[in-house]
Design an enzyme around this catalytic site. Sequence first.
Site, mmCIF file in Angstrom:
data_model
loop_
_atom_site.group_PDB
_atom_site.id
_atom_site.type_symbol
_atom_site.label_atom_id
_atom_site.label_comp_id
_atom_site.label_asym_id
_atom_site.label_seq_id
_atom_site.Cartn_x
_atom_site.Cartn_y
_atom_site.Cartn_z
ATOM 1 N N GLY A 207 0.819 -1.217 0.000
ATOM 2 C CA GLY A 207 0.000 0.000 0.000
ATOM 3 C C GLY A 207 0.846 1.257 0.000
ATOM 4 O O GLY A 207 0.489 2.273 0.588
ATOM 5 N N ASP B 18 -0.950 -4.132 3.644
ATOM 6 C CA ASP B 18 0.443 -3.698 3.831
ATOM 7 C C ASP B 18 0.874 -4.119 5.233
ATOM 8 O O ASP B 18 0.041 -4.301 6.125
ATOM 9 C CB ASP B 18 0.567 -2.181 3.677
ATOM 10 C CG ASP B 18 1.990 -1.733 3.379
ATOM 11 O OD1 ASP B 18 2.261 -1.305 2.237
ATOM 12 O OD2 ASP B 18 2.857 -1.817 4.286
ATOM 13 N N ARG C 85 14.007 1.494 -5.497
ATOM 14 C CA ARG C 85 15.419 1.902 -5.487
ATOM 15 C C ARG C 85 15.570 3.399 -5.238
ATOM 16 O O ARG C 85 14.637 4.182 -5.412
ATOM 17 C CB ARG C 85 16.126 1.470 -6.766
ATOM 18 C CG ARG C 85 15.658 2.129 -8.027
ATOM 19 C CD ARG C 85 16.529 1.690 -9.195
ATOM 20 N NE ARG C 85 15.856 1.983 -10.459
ATOM 21 C CZ ARG C 85 16.495 2.201 -11.587
ATOM 22 N NH1 ARG C 85 17.821 2.118 -11.646
ATOM 23 N NH2 ARG C 85 15.817 2.459 -12.696
ATOM 24 N N ASN D 36 13.599 -7.894 -1.845
ATOM 25 C CA ASN D 36 12.278 -8.093 -2.440
ATOM 26 C C ASN D 36 11.949 -9.565 -2.675
ATOM 27 O O ASN D 36 10.776 -9.939 -2.701
ATOM 28 C CB ASN D 36 12.144 -7.253 -3.714
ATOM 29 C CG ASN D 36 11.945 -5.775 -3.377
ATOM 30 O OD1 ASN D 36 11.804 -5.424 -2.196
ATOM 31 N ND2 ASN D 36 11.938 -4.914 -4.374
ATOM 32 N N HIS E 42 12.657 -5.763 -18.050
ATOM 33 C CA HIS E 42 12.476 -4.407 -17.510
ATOM 34 C C HIS E 42 13.790 -3.914 -16.913
ATOM 35 O O HIS E 42 13.949 -3.769 -15.709
ATOM 36 C CB HIS E 42 11.368 -4.428 -16.454
ATOM 37 C CG HIS E 42 10.991 -3.060 -15.964
ATOM 38 N ND1 HIS E 42 10.655 -2.028 -16.805
ATOM 39 C CD2 HIS E 42 10.898 -2.550 -14.697
ATOM 40 C CE1 HIS E 42 10.376 -0.951 -16.091
ATOM 41 N NE2 HIS E 42 10.529 -1.239 -14.812
#
Length: 317
Positions: A11, A34, A83, A96, A176
């Site tokens: 969130g 969250d 980042r 992560n 990506h």
Amino acid sequence: MAKPTIALVGGGQIGATIAQLAAQRILGHVVLYDVVEGLPQGKTLDLAEAAPIVNFDLRISGGNDISCIAGADIVVVTAGIARKPGMRRADLIEVNSRIMTSVAAGIKEHAPDAIVIVLSNPLDAMVTLCQRITGFPPQRVIGMAGVLDSARFASFIAWELGVSVRDINAMVLGGHGDAMVPIVRFANVNGIPAMDLLTRKYDGDRAKAQQVMNDLVTRTQNAGGEVVELLKTGSAFYSPAASAVAMVEAVLNDQKRLLPVCALLNGEFGVNGYYVGVPCILGARGIEQIVEFDLTEEEQRMFDHSVDAVKKLVDSL
Ligand SMILES: NC(=O)C1=CN([C@@H]2O[C@H](COP(=O)(O)OP(=O)(O)OC[C@H]3O[C@@H](n4cnc5c(N)ncnc54)[C@H](O)[C@@H]3O)[C@@H](O)[C@H]2O)C=CC1
Ligand SMILES: O=C([O-])CC(=O)C(=O)O
């Protein structure tokens, strides 16, 4: 008819912006999860109190226990750290991965039939991990990156040509990362090749047009970092949230949109067993088709280079 439920796992900047956009577009009930105590409850209370002004009759709620996502039709994962200047997306992999490992297990338990859209970085590795841990069919675990990267490429072309962004078609494929592959050949303004318009802008000087286009490609490849350097405390969130919402809408409204998304490839574009950004048809069943086309030699070389970077990252998981 019952409205679908959209669960947002994470969130923070993107998750909360998705909540707002999804509510304003009345896409479905919204639940925000969250780990930070009070944060999802506070943000959703605030958002729900905007309903009388913006006019949405939706259930908007938040929680600190992932069981709050139970029954969600679609789950968007942005949990994780972003980042800061000087960092690469790859630098986020350790922290992560730990977060993804825990939230993916929660999604598997509480929303076993959901379609999952992953944004957390490094994207190609995090969507891979999410699919492995949930064990959901790959059609139901989709990465968001290409919609954003393509929107950036389209914006830069529009600004350079002085035309509306609405008339630009642009597509970015691959991983990506900085080696992503904007497909210049497909960039057009309502069908007119962008390179032709650029060449006219520069009085028929094709070499100059090519040089300008190369700069737009490079800017696209570094666009995430450009925002990070400016913000200093985090990364882009308006455009990533808008991109995720476009995908949510494509799924919930069974739109069959052809969008560049991060999909698990099974031989397509010469790639086997890795998640990479490619054109797909998005509809009610998630990725309903991976759309293949012939890359030129140069595009294939760039694509392979981008895929190599993805492989290195994923193999380190
Ligand atoms: N795929 C893409 O194109 C893009 C990806 N991103 C990535 O998206 C992610 C989120 O970005 P922002 O929203 O800006 O970051 P943010 O820091 O504002 O929000 C992340 C939220 O995740 C929460 N979180 C951490 N661990 C959690 C857990 N175990 N369960 C639930 N929530 C947890 C944090 O408390 C925080 O509220 C980052 O990894 C970022 O790099 C960002 C932009 C574009
Ligand atoms: O650059 C970042 O760290 C966030 C991101 O993926 C993007 O904005 O494309």
